[in-house]
Design an enzyme around this catalytic site. Structure first.
Site, short mmCIF file in Angstrom:
data_model
loop_
_atom_site.label_atom_id
_atom_site.label_comp_id
_atom_site.label_asym_id
_atom_site.label_seq_id
_atom_site.Cartn_x
_atom_site.Cartn_y
_atom_site.Cartn_z
N GLY A 10 0.83 -1.20 0.00
CA GLY A 10 0.00 0.00 0.00
C GLY A 10 0.86 1.25 0.00
O GLY A 10 1.63 1.49 0.93
N VAL A 14 -0.13 6.76 4.39
CA VAL A 14 0.80 6.27 5.40
C VAL A 14 1.91 5.42 4.77
O VAL A 14 3.07 5.48 5.18
CB VAL A 14 0.05 5.47 6.49
CG1 VAL A 14 1.02 4.96 7.55
CG2 VAL A 14 -1.03 6.34 7.14
N GLY A 134 -2.02 7.26 16.41
CA GLY A 134 -0.99 7.79 15.51
C GLY A 134 0.38 7.70 16.13
O GLY A 134 0.84 6.63 16.51
N GLU A 190 -13.49 12.27 6.02
CA GLU A 190 -13.68 11.44 4.84
C GLU A 190 -14.99 11.79 4.13
O GLU A 190 -15.92 12.32 4.76
CB GLU A 190 -13.75 9.96 5.26
CG GLU A 190 -12.57 9.44 6.04
CD GLU A 190 -11.38 9.11 5.17
OE1 GLU A 190 -11.55 8.98 3.94
OE2 GLU A 190 -10.27 9.00 5.71
N LYS A 205 -10.32 1.32 18.20
CA LYS A 205 -9.09 1.60 18.96
C LYS A 205 -9.25 1.20 20.42
O LYS A 205 -8.34 0.61 21.03
CB LYS A 205 -8.73 3.09 18.83
CG LYS A 205 -8.34 3.46 17.39
CD LYS A 205 -8.30 4.98 17.20
CE LYS A 205 -7.91 5.34 15.77
NZ LYS A 205 -8.13 6.78 15.49
#
Lengths: 438, 438
Positions: A10, A14, A134, A190, A205
Site C-alpha cells: 500500500g 501512510v 498515531g 472522509e 481503537k
C-alpha cells in the site's frame, strides 16, 4: 552492518510516508540501531503512487503477492486498510514466516483474535503501534512501560475528526453539518464520515487498548458506541455554562470482574486536561495502580505522524531479528495463555452523571412533571438551566443529574416521552467527573 | 518459566516501592512476560527499612557488596542515590557482568560518559527510565518510539518541587519562601532544596535527554541553569496580565550545529498545554520532524510512580536476558560509535523574548532612559505595564521585549544599572513563544 529487508503493501498516505522515512532516515536509523533497515519493495495497484519517492528501479510493484512471498523480505508492512485483502495478505505473510507491521485498527479489532494467535504459533511478531493514537506511543507505553501496573482505566480522545468538529463547533458556535461539510472540503474528514463521526473508529481503537490493558480477548461487539451527530452548539454552550466541555471520549474502566467499554459524546470539566486537547489532536489518559495517571498527547493521525509509529514498529522488529529475539514481547501484552474473556458491562448497568436537554412545551408544570418522572426512577437532579430562549412554543430545559443508572434513565425518559410535554427526543450526554488528577 | 534474579541496592522510598511491585505483582508480571522476575536481595545500611515489606528470610541484607557479587543475581537495581557509593557499586556490578537499572540522574549526568561505555564494553544493559520524568516513559519514547525522527526540541517541566511551588504561588499569591517552607513541612520539598529550586535537578535530567535526543555526549557543565528563587507573586501577576504563566522549564533545541540547553523560569502562553500542568506533576514535549510534537504528562517523582519506571526497566532487561538479547537497544539511543560531541550554544548567544521588571525611581524620564538603553543595544519593547503601585519612592516598571540577543540584554542592563534610576537588580524572565502546536 546487518540488513533487514522491508516490504510495504500500500503506497497511500501512510505507506508513502513510511517509505519516505525509511529512505531518508536510513543513516539516522542505522546510527541509532546499527541495522540497515532496507526498503526492498512497495506494492500498490496504482504504481504511479510511488512517483514522488526516490525509489530505485524495481522497488515499486503492483504485485503484492510477490512481496509477501519474497524470501528476502523479513518484515511485511500492511498499509492497504480494509478487512479483506489486508487480512488475506497478512495471513499469507505470517504463513511465510514473515513479521508483520500494520496500522489497521478495523482489521485487528475485527479479526485480531484469529490473527494474533496465528502469528504467535508461527513465531512471528505482529506489531500495530500505528493503529491507535498515531504517533503517540500508547501501545508501547501500556505494554512495556506500565508492565508493573494493574491498569484501572483508559480515557481517550482517539478520533481526530470528531475532535476537530467538536472543537470548531465549540469555538465558532457552528452546527455539526456545517463543520462536517467544511472538514470534508479541507480533507479533515472522509467523504463517508460514518466510521469517524459515529464513533466506530474510536471503538476499534478502544477494543485494542482494552485487550492489552486488561489482558482480555478483543471484544469490539460489546463496546457501546454513540457518535456526535446529535450534539448541537446549544448543548456545547449549556455545557460551558456548567463548566464542561463536550468531547467524544473512549472510556474503559475495570470494575468488579467486568470492563466498562464505551465511546460517546462526554462532558468533562474545563479543568480536565483532555478539555484542552483541540483540533485534530488526540490524547489518552491511562490509570495504573502505581503511576496513578499518565497522559500521552499528539497527532493521532496524518501521514508522517502515523508513519513514524509504523517505523518504530519496523525498527523494534528489526532489532528483535538481529538479536534473535522475535516474540520478546507478547503482541497483546499478555502471554496467550494468560488472556481471558472478560465480560463488558452492559451499558444499561452503567452508573454515571447525565446532561439532559428537553425541548419542553411552554406550559405550566413541565419542569415538575419531568423532575417527578426522573425522581420516580431514582434520578436526582443536581442543577437546572432554563435559559429564556423560545423556539415557537418550546423552550430548552437543561438538567444535570447526580449519578444514576442508565437503565433507570431509559425508563424515566420513556415515561417523560409518554407525558407529551416535550418535543423531539431529548439530548442525553454522559458526564465524566474523574479527571484522573491530571 | 525462566527466573531472573534481582538485587536492589537501597531500601528508601523508591527502593521499597520497587520491592513492593516485584513482590505483589509477580503473577501479573509473569502473565505478561512469561518470566519469573524474582527479588533475591535488597540491601540497605538500615535493615529495619524493609520491615513493612513481606520479605522472605535472608532477602534483606546490609551487605550491598555481597548483592553486587552474588553470582545468581543478573540485574542490580541501584536506588541509593548520590555519586560515590552508587558509582562504586554500579562499576563493580558491571565488572561482574550484571545488568544495571538506576534512577540516579545526578550520577548519570555527571559520570554517564564513563559508565555507559563501560557497560557497553562489558555487554550489559544500563537502564535509567526512572531518572527522568518518573513514570512518564520519556526515555523509551525518545529512544524507541521516535527512532525515525530527527529530534528538534525538548521542552519540559521536569522538577515537581519547582512546579508545585510556582503553582501555589500562582494560585494563592504567596511568596516563594512561604510556599517553600510549607512544602518542606509537607514533604513536597527537601530540607536542602537547592538541587530542586535552583534548577540543578532539571538540568541533570535535561543533560540525559539531550544525549539520547541528539546523539551527543552528556554535557551537564554547559547546560545553563537558573532557579526560581527570585520569582515573586508580583511577576506572576504581571505575567498573567500579559497572558503568560511562569514555569521552570528545561529547554533544548537543535540549532545550526549546536544545541541550546537551558533551565530557567520561563513565561509561556496560557494556551500552551504546559501552562495547565500544575502541582508536582511533570510534562515534557518532544518535537520530531515526523511527529511534529508529542507530549507526555504524569507524576515525575514519588514512590510508586518512580518504582513503576524502575520495574519497566527491570522487565525490559529480563526480557533481553530470556531472549539472549542484551544490548538490543544502545543505552544512549545511538550506537557508541555514532555519538558525537555537539557544542552547547553559549547563553550569551541565545535569542529570545524577555520579561523585565525594574524597580524604578519615581522621577520623570525613567521610562525613556530605560527604553533608550535597551534600544541602543538593539532591544525593542513590545509592551509596557506600569501599574499604579508605589513602594516608597519606587514603582514597578514591566516591559516585554521582542526577540533579542542575551549578550545585548546583559549590556543594556549594565547600562541601565549605571544610570542609578532603578533600585535592585531587575527581574529578567525569558519568554518561550513556541508551544509546539500543543
Amino acid at each position: 552492518m546487518k540488513q533487514i529487508n522491508i516490504g510495504i503493501l500500500g503506497c497511500g498516505t501512510v505507506g508513502s510516508g513510511t517509505a519516505r522515512i525509511l529512505l531518508e532516515k536510513q543513516k539516522l536509523i542505522s546510527d541509532r540501531t546499527g541495522i540497515n533497515v532496507h526498503l526492498k519493495s512497495i506494492a500498490d495497484i496504482d504504481p504511479t503512487r510511488g512517483k514522488d519517492l526516490p525509489l530505485a528501479d524495481g522497488v515499486m510493484t503492483t504485485d503484492a503477492g510477490a512481496v509477501v512471498d519474497d524470501p528476502e523480505i523479513q518484515i511485511i508492512v500492511e498499509l492497504i486498510g480494509g478487512k479483506t485483502l489486508a487480512k488475506e495478505l497478512i495471513t499469507r505473510a505470517i504463513d511465510n514466516g514473515k513479521h508483520i507491521v500494520t496500522a489497521n485498527k478495523a482489521l485487528l479489532s475485527a479479526h485480531g483474535n484469529t490473527l494474533f494467535p496465528l502469528a504467535a504459533q508461527r513465531g512471528v511478531d505482529l506489531a500495530y503501534e500505528a493503529s491507535v493514537g498515531g504517533c503517540m506511543p500508547i501501545i508501547k507505553s501500556i505494554r512495556e512501560s506500565l508492565v508493573g501496573n494493574a491498569i484501572g482505566s483508559i480515557r481517550g480522545i482517539l478520533n481526530g475528526t470528531c475532535n476537530y468538529i467538536l472543537s470548531r463547533m465549540t469555538a465558532e458556535g457552528c452546527a455539526f453539518d456545517e463543520v462536517l461539510a467544511d472538514a470534508q472540503a479541507n480533507g479533515f474528514a472522509e467523504a463517508d464520515p460514518t466510521l469517524d463521526v459515529d464513533g466506530f473508529d474510536a471503538a476499534h481503537k478502544l477494543a485494542i487498548l482494552n485487550a492489552i490493558a486488561f489482558g482480555m480477548t478483543i471484544n469490539l461487539e460489546d463496546v457501546y458506541v454513540e457518535g456526535i451527530r446529535r450534539i448541537t452548539p446549544m448543548d456545547i454552550e449549556f455545557a460551558a455554562d456548567f463548566g464542561y466541555t463536550v468531547k467524544l471520549l473512549a472510556i474503559s474502566k475495570q470494575t468488579n470482574g467486568a470492563v466498562e467499554a464505551r465511546v460517546h459524546p462526554t462532558m468533562i470539566s474545563h479543568d480536565n486536561i483532555l478539555a484542552s486537547v483541540n483540533g485534530s489532536l488526540n490524547a489518552v489518559t491511562v490509570s495504573g495502580d502505581c503511576v496513578e495517571n499518565v497522559l500521552l498527547y499528539g497527532h493521532g493521525a496524518g501521514k508522517m505522524p502515523t508513519a513514524s509509529a509504523v517505523v518504530s514498529d519496523i525498527v523494534d522488529i528489526a532489532r528483535n531479528l538481529v538479536f534473535g529475539a522475535p516474540g520478546r514481547i507478547p503482541a497483546l501484552a499478555y502471554r496467550p495463555e494468560a488472556i481471558r474473556t472478560i465480560p463488558v458491562l452492559p451499558i444499561d448497568r452503567l452508573h454515571t452523571r447525565y446532561y439532559l436537554r428537553f425541548t419542553a412545551e411552554n406550559q405550566p408544570g413541565v419542569l415538575s412533571k419531568i423532575a417527578g418522572a426522573l425522581g420516580s426512577h431514582n434520578i436526582s437532579i443536581k442543577s437546572v438551566n432554563q435559559k429564556g430562549r423560545f423556539y415557537g412554543d418550546h423552550t430548552p430545559l437543561v438538567m444535570m443529574t447526580y449519578k444514576a443508572c442508565e437503565a433507570d434513565m431509559k425508563k424515566a425518559l420513556a415515561d417523560i416521552a409518554a407525558l407529551h410535554i416535550v418535543a423531539d427526543d431529548p439530548i442525553v450526554v454522559r458526564i465524566e467527573e474523574d479527571n484522573g488528577g491530571l
